[in-house]
Structures are given as structure tokens and as C-alpha cells.
Design a protein around this motif. Structure first.
Motif, short mmCIF file in Angstrom:
data_model
loop_
_atom_site.label_atom_id
_atom_site.label_comp_id
_atom_site.label_asym_id
_atom_site.label_seq_id
_atom_site.Cartn_x
_atom_site.Cartn_y
_atom_site.Cartn_z
N VAL A 91 0.83 -1.21 0.00
CA VAL A 91 0.00 0.00 0.00
C VAL A 91 0.86 1.26 0.00
O VAL A 91 1.69 1.45 0.90
N ALA A 92 0.68 2.10 -1.01
CA ALA A 92 1.34 3.40 -1.00
C ALA A 92 0.49 4.34 -0.15
O ALA A 92 -0.74 4.33 -0.26
N VAL A 93 1.15 5.09 0.72
CA VAL A 93 0.40 6.01 1.58
C VAL A 93 0.93 7.43 1.43
O VAL A 93 2.13 7.65 1.27
N HIS A 94 -0.02 8.38 1.44
CA HIS A 94 0.33 9.77 1.20
C HIS A 94 -0.62 10.67 1.96
O HIS A 94 -1.79 10.33 2.13
N ASN A 95 -0.09 11.77 2.44
CA ASN A 95 -0.94 12.76 3.12
C ASN A 95 -0.40 14.14 2.79
O ASN A 95 0.80 14.30 2.55
N ARG A 96 -1.30 15.12 2.78
CA ARG A 96 -0.88 16.49 2.45
C ARG A 96 0.25 16.95 3.36
O ARG A 96 1.26 17.46 2.90
N THR A 97 0.07 16.71 4.66
CA THR A 97 1.19 16.98 5.56
C THR A 97 1.88 15.65 5.82
O THR A 97 1.26 14.70 6.31
N ALA A 98 3.18 15.61 5.49
CA ALA A 98 3.90 14.33 5.48
C ALA A 98 4.08 13.74 6.87
O ALA A 98 4.33 12.54 7.00
N SER A 99 3.92 14.57 7.90
CA SER A 99 4.12 14.03 9.25
C SER A 99 3.15 12.89 9.54
O SER A 99 3.49 11.91 10.20
N ARG A 100 1.93 13.00 8.99
CA ARG A 100 0.93 11.93 9.19
C ARG A 100 1.38 10.63 8.55
O ARG A 100 1.16 9.56 9.08
#
Ligand code: 6PG
Length: 477
Positions: free
Chosen positions: A28-37
Motif C-alpha cells: 500500500v502506497a500512503v500519502h498525506n498532504r502533511t507528510a508528518s501523518r
């Protein structure tokens, strides 16, 4: 390595969904606008499976195997459009964007059309079951093209809840917005179920005179019977909970103003447009909004009316049994109304939705999961063209058996001044449908009187008008 699926938007629903995919063996590739998450997810749960953290949109897209499947888990509305616009330019023909938020189905239809023109599949999918469901198996309601389901379906089937018979709680609901439409109605039914349970609680409290702890026991017992469902189960939990700070029943220290995020309202708005009477769902939405009108309620407290006189002993227990009948009968009506709306939406938008399949995927994972849904599935499987759930012989028989108690409970509620808008709307719907003649004939007469709106007759074809202000003769319109 490349990921079979990607999730962007790692608030609790997105994060749990990503973990669910990973725990089921998918990369699973995971991404969030703020990378800390993203980093937090990898740190905390990285050992649960194979995650590929991506800091930028480009990295995220590059991490996905083709055709790419990327799930967007952000707030419905503008944020969803913004994220789509961020990723769509990076995608290629045949890639699939999945929107797992509670989007309005009309937005989903628009997005699906726009992305289709750009060669991208867009799957608006309902996901129900809250945080726990997202992690351990939700009920999933995907719309979109059949082609996109062929690529996505196996993954969804793997991570979904399983019904008691082992069937995955996911089906390709239908094209474009069908999935989000069905999720919307799911939530409308959820509102109605919750309202009916709330009314049952209030009756047990005020008329039967039970304490919250006693009522919790009643719900526990009901949960072993035909009302067996997640919402009845958690009702018992909430009612038996004691507030630590005050030692009072939790339900007595919570402010009695119910909130809502809008999906129930949408269900009613759409029903109004489609001309489908979903009175039980509407009463549930209105009950929430009424509860929030604190100033209005404050100003109304002195209004005259009876105060409930609690029963005791065997009488109270007998009344509780009647409430079970009333709740069950009203529940049949809510689902009848909800499925009518799905059928109407399906006809309006050419979705060809299989109502039995919808009932089947609601058997597990979702908030309204219940033993009851297996019987709805059976009713539609036996007769896919069933005009109404009330036309099913089993449900009709059950209501016939419940109706004496149903009426008795409403009689008590009305004479003792306990508001039961959901129960009452359900019974009015039932009695209206079974009526031989409705006063709609009088309504037609009035419309013709003041506006020459014409009427049809029972004995002849055609439209007619009475010359009310002349000699009251009838003319063919
Ligand atoms: C679900 C729930 C979920 C959410 C509701 C809450 O199926 O998992 O329905 O979607 O909890 O939208 O709705 P309200 O905040 O409007 O009660």
C-alpha cells in the motif's frame, strides 16, 4: 517494489483503510498532504504489512502499479475536488481514482463524467462501519464502471466485512453515482433506526418507568431476537455506561442536542425530488434539528400537556414487550421507505441496482448491520420486482401480528405526552398504504375549487373541472 493500491488522506478513516489493505497482504502506497501523518503511520503501524510512504503526489503516483488504483480519503466537497485535480494530471488511461468519502452522489456523477472524458475511471464508493470497520472490514458500496470494478473488486472483497455466510460485504452497486447514492440512503436508514431506538428508550423510561441500566438489559434481550443488530447492541452499551465524574447514567449527563453531518438530510432532499415518501427518515432528521433548537425549546417548556405516569411491575414489563413490537414494525416501514428510494433512484438514473445485493452487503460491517437484512435480501432474491417490502408475505405477516401492540404503544405515547414522531410516521405510512380510499380525493376537489387544477374520476377516463362559481356543472378539461 510497486504498490497494488494507494491511499491519500490519512486521517483516521484513511489510515485504518490503508492498514486494512496492508494487513490483507497488499502493498500500500500512503500519502498525506502533511507528510508528518504519513511518517506517523509508518512508525506506528509499519510492521503490519508492506507500506510505501510517499511525500509528494508524484512519488505517490510513481509508487503504484498500473492500472493505478488510488483511494482518496478526504473531506467531501471542495477538498475532494482539490485532491482529484492534484492527481488526475499525473495519471494515465485506465487508472482508477476511488473516492471513499461521504460524497454527495451528484458530485460523484459529475466527477465520474469529467474524469471519464480524460480516460480515468472514477469510483465513488460508500464505506460504512466507522473507524473500526475501516480497519477490520467495512461494508463497501462502490459505483463506477464495470471495468473499474473488475480491477478493484477483488481487493475490496478481501478487505470488506464478511456476512455470517462468509459472503464479502461489497458489490458493484452500479454506474457513476450509484454507490454514493446507496451509501446516502444507508445513512438515512441509519438515522431512522437511531430515532426509533431513541423513541423506544424514552417510552421505556417514561411509560415503563425503567432506569437506564434496566433499559440496557431490555435492549440486550432484544438483541438476541429479531432486532439483533449493531445499533441495538451499542445502545445497551451506551445506556449501561455510568459517568465517572458524577456517578450518574451517562445518558443523563450528555446534552440532548443531536448533531448531523448532512447525509440524512440529503436522503430526504432526494426523496422529495424523486417523490418518494420517506416519512420515517424525514422525522428522524427533523427530530435531530428540533433537539438543537434550544431557545425554542426553552420558550416552550411551559406549554400544557400530560406528564407520563410510569407503570410498574408486570404492567411495565408487558408494555416493554409491546414496545419491541412497535419498534420492529416501525423498522420494517423505515427499510421499506429506504429501499423504495433506492429503487426510485435506480430507475431515475438508470443504475439497475440489485436491491437484494444491497441488503446482502449491509448484513455485515456497516452501522445498520442486522440479522434483519438477511431477510430483506431473501425477500428481494425471491422476487426481484417486489414493489415494496410490505408486499413480502413474511414482513406483512409480522406487521399484522405486531400492529395491535404498535397501536397500543402509540396510544400510550400520545395520551401520556411522550413524543414518538418516528413510530407515528411509520404507522401513518402503513395505514395510508393499506387504506381503501384516501382523503386525497378531497385535496383534489379543493385544488379544483380554488385553482381549476382539474381532477380525474373513478368511473371515467379523462380530466375534469367543476364550474364551482357558476352552476357547478362538470366540464371535460
Ligand atoms: C457509517 C456512518 C458514517 C458516519 C455518519 C455520521 O456508515 O459508517 O454512517 O458515515 O458516522 O455519517 O453521520 P452524522 O454525523 O450525520 O450522524
Amino acid at each position: 517494489t510497486s504498490a497494488q493500491i494507494g491511499v491519500t488522506g490519512l486521517a483516521v478513516m484513511g489510515r485504518n483503510l490503508a492498514r486494512n489493505f496492508a494487513r490483507n497482504g497488499y502493498a500500500v502506497a500512503v500519502h498525506n498532504r502533511t507528510a508528518s501523518r504519513t511518517r506517523a503511520l509508518l512508525e506506528e503501524f509499519g510492521d503490519e504489512g508492506e507500506f510505501i510512504g510517499a511525500e509528494t503526489a508524484a512519488e505517490f503516483v510513481a509508487a503504484l502499479e498500473r492500472p493505478r488504483r488510488l483511494v482518496i480519503m478526504v473531506k467531501a466537497g471542495d477538498p475532494t475536488d482539490a485532491v482529484i485535480e492534484e492527481f488526475a494530471p499525473l495519471l494515465e488511461d485506465g487508472d482508477v481514482i476511488i473516492d471513499g468519502g461521504n460524497a454527495h452522489f451528484a458530485d460523484t456523477r459529475r466527477r465520474e463524467r469529467e474524469l471519464r472524458e480524460r480516460g480515468i475511471h472514477f469510483v465513488g464508493t460508500g464505506i460504512s462501519g466507522g473507524e473500526e470497520g475501516a480497519l477490520h472490514g467495512p461494508s463497501i458500496m462502490p459505483g463506477g464502471s464495470a471495468e473499474s470494478y473488475a480491477s478493484l473488486g477483488p481487493l475490496l472483497e478481501k478487505i470488506s466485512a464478511k456476512a455470517a455466510d462468509g459472503a464479502p460485504c461489497v458489490t458493484h452497486v452500479g454506474p457513476d453515482g450509484a454507490g454514493h447514492f446507496v451509501k446516502m440512503v444507508h445513512n438515512g436508514i441509519e438515522y431512522a433506526d437511531m430515532q426509533l431506538i431513541a423513541e423506544a428508550y424514552q417510552l421505556l423510561r417514561d411509560v415503563a418507568g425503567y432506569s437506564p441500566a434496566q433499559i440496557a438489559e431490555v435492549f440486550r434481550t432484544w438483541n438476541t431476537g429479531r432486532l439483533d443488530s449493531y445499533l441495538i447492541e451499542i445502545t445497551a452499551e451506551v445506556l449501561s455506561h455510568v459517568d465517572a465524574a458524577t456517578g450518574k447514567p451517562f445518558v443523563d449527563v450528555v446534552a440532548d442536542q443531536a448533531e448531523q453531518k448532512g447525509t440524512g438530510r440529503w436522503t430526504v432532499q432526494l426523496a422529495l425530488e424523486l417523490g418518494v415518501p420517506v416519512s420515517g427518515i424525514a422525522e428522524a432528521v427533523f427530530a435531530r434539528s428540533l433537539s438543537g433548537h434550544t431557545a425554542l425549546r426553552e420558550a416552550s417548556r411551559g406549554l400544557a400537556g400530560p406528564t407520563a405516569q410510569p407503570l410498574s411491575g408486570a404492567e411495565a414489563d408487558a408494555f416493554a414487550d409491546q414496545v419491541e413490537q412497535a419498534l420492529y414494525a416501525s423498522k420494517i416501514v423505515s427499510y421499506t421507505q429506504g429501499f423504495h428510494e433506492i429503487a426510485a433512484g435506480s430507475a431515475e438514473y438508470d443504475w439497475n441496482i440489485d436491491l437484494g445485493a444491497v441488503a446482502a452487503i449491509w448484513r455485515g460491517g456497516c452501522i445498520i448491520r442486522a440479522a434483519f437484512l438477511d431477510r430483506i435480501r431473501a425477500a428481494y432474491d425471491a422476487r426481484p420486482d417486489l414493489p415494496s417490502l410490505l408486499a413480502d408475505e413474511t414482513f406483512a405477516t409480522e406487521i399484522a401480528e405486531a400492529q395491535h401492540d404498535w397501536r397500543a404503544v402509540l396510544g400510550a405515547a400520545i395520551s401520556q405526552g411522550v413524543p414518538t414522531p418516528g413510530f407515528a410516521a411509520a404507522l401513518a405510512y402503513y395505514d395510508s398504504l393499506r387504506a381503501d380510499r384516501l382523503p386525497a380525493a378531497l385535496t383534489q376537489g379543493q385544488r379544483d375549487y380554488f385553482g381549476a387544477h382539474t381532477y380525474r374520476r373513478t368511473d371515467r377516463e379523462g380530466s375534469f373541472h367543476t364550474l364551482w362559481s357558476e352552476d357547478r356543472s362538470e366540464v371535460q378539461a
